[in-house]
Design a protein around this motif. Structure first.
Motif, short mmCIF file in Angstrom:
data_model
loop_
_atom_site.label_atom_id
_atom_site.label_comp_id
_atom_site.label_asym_id
_atom_site.label_seq_id
_atom_site.Cartn_x
_atom_site.Cartn_y
_atom_site.Cartn_z
N PHE A 145 0.82 -1.22 0.00
CA PHE A 145 0.00 0.00 0.00
C PHE A 145 0.85 1.27 0.00
N LEU A 146 2.15 1.13 0.32
CA LEU A 146 3.03 2.30 0.27
C LEU A 146 3.33 2.72 -1.18
N LYS A 147 2.94 1.87 -2.13
CA LYS A 147 3.08 2.23 -3.54
C LYS A 147 2.00 3.22 -3.98
N LEU A 148 1.02 3.42 -3.12
CA LEU A 148 -0.08 4.33 -3.45
C LEU A 148 0.47 5.70 -3.82
N ASP A 149 0.00 6.22 -4.95
CA ASP A 149 0.49 7.51 -5.41
C ASP A 149 -0.64 8.25 -6.10
N PHE A 150 -0.58 9.57 -6.05
CA PHE A 150 -1.57 10.40 -6.72
C PHE A 150 -0.86 11.37 -7.65
N GLN A 151 -1.56 11.78 -8.68
CA GLN A 151 -0.99 12.72 -9.63
C GLN A 151 -1.13 14.14 -9.08
N ASP A 152 -0.32 15.05 -9.65
CA ASP A 152 -0.27 16.43 -9.15
C ASP A 152 -1.65 17.08 -9.13
N GLN A 153 -2.44 16.88 -10.18
CA GLN A 153 -3.77 17.50 -10.24
C GLN A 153 -4.67 16.98 -9.12
N GLN A 154 -4.54 15.71 -8.79
CA GLN A 154 -5.33 15.15 -7.70
C GLN A 154 -4.91 15.72 -6.35
N ILE A 155 -3.61 15.87 -6.18
CA ILE A 155 -3.10 16.43 -4.93
C ILE A 155 -3.58 17.87 -4.76
N MET A 156 -3.53 18.64 -5.86
CA MET A 156 -4.01 20.03 -5.80
C MET A 156 -5.49 20.08 -5.47
N ALA A 157 -6.26 19.13 -6.02
CA ALA A 157 -7.70 19.09 -5.74
C ALA A 157 -7.96 18.81 -4.26
N PHE A 158 -7.19 17.88 -3.68
CA PHE A 158 -7.34 17.58 -2.26
C PHE A 158 -7.02 18.81 -1.41
N VAL A 159 -5.91 19.47 -1.73
CA VAL A 159 -5.50 20.66 -0.97
C VAL A 159 -6.58 21.74 -1.07
N LEU A 160 -7.14 21.94 -2.27
CA LEU A 160 -8.20 22.95 -2.42
C LEU A 160 -9.41 22.61 -1.57
N GLY A 161 -9.75 21.33 -1.48
CA GLY A 161 -10.87 20.93 -0.63
C GLY A 161 -10.64 21.31 0.83
N MET A 162 -9.43 21.08 1.33
CA MET A 162 -9.11 21.45 2.71
C MET A 162 -9.11 22.98 2.89
#
Length: 768
Positions: free
Chosen positions: A64-81
């Motif tokens: 499960f440590l292989k789990l990775d997200f793309q930059d656009q997904q990370i930005m979307a998460f940050v915007l939600g917070m």
């Protein structure tokens, strides 16, 4: 102390009005802020991959440590917070009834904001494959745009959202009301999640994180108090210490108002106590603090965006900024020195300050700033450099605690040696690992057999740091990976040791570490929203082609006159910056004014030549720096002058007088960009080939520019040594200084002769 009171001071001077939330809702905000930091560390800094690599080398596979997200997904998460934090902390209107409680509307907006952000998070992998746009995309796209505008209005004010709305309306009309195209460009492809927000998420947040920790664990307090102790007994000492400490703080803060609210709480009262009028005391600090965004190694959020726009690494941009930053602070210092002499002020008694020996004994507290500077100059990724310096900052903060027993110099030696060895390459991994193991053994032996080391917090933190680096070396990890480990595990070590600590200092370090993570998330709210809004403007400008047409119109309006075009770009940047954060200001001016300036000098071999090693034209680099400087100086320029407003509020002085004094003292910032643009070799990285002749020419430019600033300071203050300079001569000096801004040898020579005459006349006046 300053960090704990920062929010209270902000409320006092009405820079922002936030709700006082109930403990339950405040916990929600804290969780959202911490989640931003955790998500950034895990997936932006690739800490999950690092952990997977460590366990894999140890023969343990954790899938499960292989789990990775793309930059656009990370930005979307940050915007939600960011939506959660904003709609809870900032009311719909700045009226008491909205400040007292969270309204149903706020909860609705939070839900809608999370839906818009996480829809992008879920949709992106599929969209990236097919690039298809459906009706649901359009709905969530426009919902996200509206919510970004509303969140920005609440957190920053109405000016930026209004400007964005004007651009959006133009874009909608230009696109022929093609809602699908608009949503695709401004929501799925670029716009909100364009370069500005990308840079904030990938790079700037790491420095906000770093700055929040330095503020909480006392590094900023140390810098300010050290400078005050060093200069306080001299004439004008508190003001001069403000200049230097704010410059040093600017290397880790990157925010003019934040600097005013931290160092200013120490320096402004001391300046008033030393005899400075409130309007001068309140002006010195904003001028010095604003320069922090020009001061390497951390120059403010817009500088990271500049690196992306220009395609020039950030470590090169900080080299380009060195001479302009030194000239800016030299100009401020010279002004303050003349004002001090004009007012006839003396130094303050030594008993008002801690002894210098105390600060010299703890000079190692500045180690994280040295580490981040070295790491950036070496070309280590900016966010990794910030996180690695954070680990060192936490370690030296624990060592500096006087109430926790332990031989201070012994621990400092361990920290210095470990830090140096941490930067070594994999080629020497095994011998370095052995040396570090020996250091760990020495530390343990010292705890068992001497009274210099005890089994306490300092011991555990130091041992954990050393063993962490040992692990990295024996696993042949790259130095970037070890640096990332030092920062991330440093936070974990501090939380664990601090939580278990029974000492007051240990508990304070636990609180400082925990609260820094929260403060970083809260502090990032405004810059993130400014970046998202700026991304919408950038999206419209590029989608419609307006970026090109506006640039050509500016060139036509200036009639091809470079000086007039530069003046227009300056006015444009200053006016825009009066109501728009530096980040958004830079994005707009760099897309509109900078290309226009570049077009005006096209064909000139000096400007058309590329920056050595890169394809970026020198003219484009100089133009971007030009608008960057004036966007920052808008914080000092009336009628808004947010940094000057903060200074006047803390000093209890008249705002307009304070703002006018701020403009005077920052004169090097207003004149300098013209000199740098017309003499681009002052950016250093633009020099095609270094020869003795070129080095002497650059040195001449540097000295001549400082001379111009000094002469302007003499003319404006009307004072030099013991003499009062006549008005007619002051006008002559100003005129000659403006002509000397060409750096031509004749007017500069006349300036030297005039200064020599003033020196001789001053000596004669002193004798009589």
């Amino acid at each position: 102390m300053v960090g704990e009171n920062l929010e209270a001071i902000e409320k006092k001077i009405k820079l922002e009005t936030v709700r006082t939330l109930s403990p339950r809702l405040d916990r929600v905000v804290s969780i959202a802020a911490i989640l931003i930091g955790i998500f950034e560390i895990l997936f932006i800094f690739n800490f999950t991959f690092l952990l997977y690599s460590i366990f894999d080398k140890l023969g343990i596979t954790i899938e499960f440590l292989k789990l990775d997200f793309q930059d656009q997904q990370i930005m979307a998460f940050v915007l939600g917070m960011i939506f959660i934090i904003t709609f809870l902390r900032y009311p719909v209107m700045k009226k008491q009834k909205y400040l007292d409680k969270v309204m149903i509307l706020d909860y609705v907006l939070i839900i809608l904001g999370l839906a818009a952000a996480f829809y992008k998070f879920w949709r992106w992998p599929t969209y990236m494959v097919y690039y298809d746009v459906n009706q649901t995309d359009v709905i969530f796209g426009f919902l996200a745009i509206i919510l970004v505008l509303e969140a920005t209005r609440r957190a920053i004010g109405w000016i930026l959202p209004t400007i964005v709305t004007v651009f959006l309306l133009y874009g909608i009309r230009d696109a022929g009301y093609n809602w699908t195209r608009i949503a695709q460009y401004l929501y799925l492809d670029q716009g909100i999640f364009g370069i500005p927000f990308y840079v904030m998420t990938i790079y700037v947040f790491a420095f906000v994180f770093f700055g929040a920790f330095l503020l909480k664990i006392g590094v900023s307090d140390y810098i300010t108090e050290f400078m005050i102790s060093l200069f306080g007994t001299r004439p004008g000492g508190p003001a001069k210490s403000a200049v230097i400490s704010s410059g040093l703080m600017g290397t880790v803060s990157g925010s003019s108002v934040a600097n005013v609210l931290t160092t200013g709480t120490f320096t402004i009262p001391l300046m008033k106590k030393a005899g400075y009028p409130p309007e001068i005391a309140g002006a010195v600090e904003p001028v010095a603090s604003t320069g922090g965004q020009l001061m390497p190694p951390v120059m403010g959020a817009a500088a990271f965006i500049m690196a992306q726009f220009l395609g020039v690494p950030y470590n090169k941009l900080i080299i380009a900024a060195v001479l302009p930053a030194l000239i800016y602070y030299a100009g401020v210092y010279l002004f303050i020195d003349l004002e001090t002499k004009r007012l006839g002020l003396k130094g303050m008694p030594r008993e008002h300050f801690q002894p210098i020996s105390y600060f010299l004994r703890k000079i190692y507290i500045l180690l994280p700033i040295i580490v981040i500077t070295v790491a950036l100059v070496w070309g280590i990724a900016p966010h990794i450099a910030a996180v690695s310096s954070l680990g060192i900052a936490i370690w030296v903060a624990w060592i500096s605690k006087d109430n926790i027993p332990g031989h201070e110099h012994f621990y400092v030696a361990l920290a210095l040696v470990t830090t140096l060895l941490m930067f070594t390459s994999r080629e020497y991994a095994k011998p370095v690992g052995i040396v570090l193991l020996l250091l760990a053994a020495v530390l343990i032996a010292a705890a068992f057999f001497t009274d210099k080391v005890e089994f306490n917090e300092k011991f555990y933190i130091s041992l954990l740091f050393i063993l962490m680096v040992v692990l990295g070396k024996f696993l042949y990890m790259r130095k970037e990976e070890i640096l990332l480990m030092s920062g991330t595990f440093g936070i974990i070590f501090s939380l664990i040791v601090g939580y278990k600590s029974r000492t007051e200092d240990g508990k304070k370090m636990y609180s400082a570490t925990y609260e820094s993570m929260i403060d970083a998330g809260k502090t990032s709210t405004t810059v993130m929203l400014a970046a998202a809004s700026a991304g919408l403007i950038q999206g419209v400008l590029t989608m419609t082609g307006l970026v090109t047409s506006l640039g050509y119109k500016l060139v036509d309006l200036a009639g091809g006159n470079l000086l007039l075009l530069l003046i227009m770009a300056m006015v444009f940047s200053l006016i825009l910056g009066m109501g728009v954060p530096t980040t958004a200001n830079y994005v707009i001016t760099s897309l509109v004014a900078a290309p226009a300036v570049y077009t005006a000098v096209a064909g000139n071999p000096i400007y058309d030549a590329p920056v050595p090693g890169y394809s970026t034209a020198i003219a484009l680099l100089a133009a971007h720096f030009f608008v960057f400087y004036f966007g920052i100086l808008a914080d000092l320029t009336p009628p808004v002058a947010l940094a000057a407003y903060a200074g006047s509020a803390l000093a209890g002085g008249d705002f307009w007088k304070t703002a006018i004094n701020s403009v005077k003292y920052a004169l090097a910032g207003y004149i300098g960009p013209y000199i740098y643009f017309t003499h681009p070799e002052m950016f250093l990285i633009t020099v095609q080939e270094w020869t003795p002749e070129v080095a002497l020419r650059v040195l001449y430019y540097f000295i001549a520019t400082i001379l111009i600033m000094y002469m302007m300071a003499i003319a404006i203050t009307g004072h030099f040594k013991a003499i009062s300079v006549p008005k007619v001569l002051r006008v002559v000096i100003i005129a000659l200084s403006l002509v000397s801004a060409t750096l031509h040898i004749i007017p500069v020579g006349l300036e030297v002769a005039l200064l020599a005459g003033l020196v001789l006349y001053g000596k004669k006046a002193e004798k009589t």
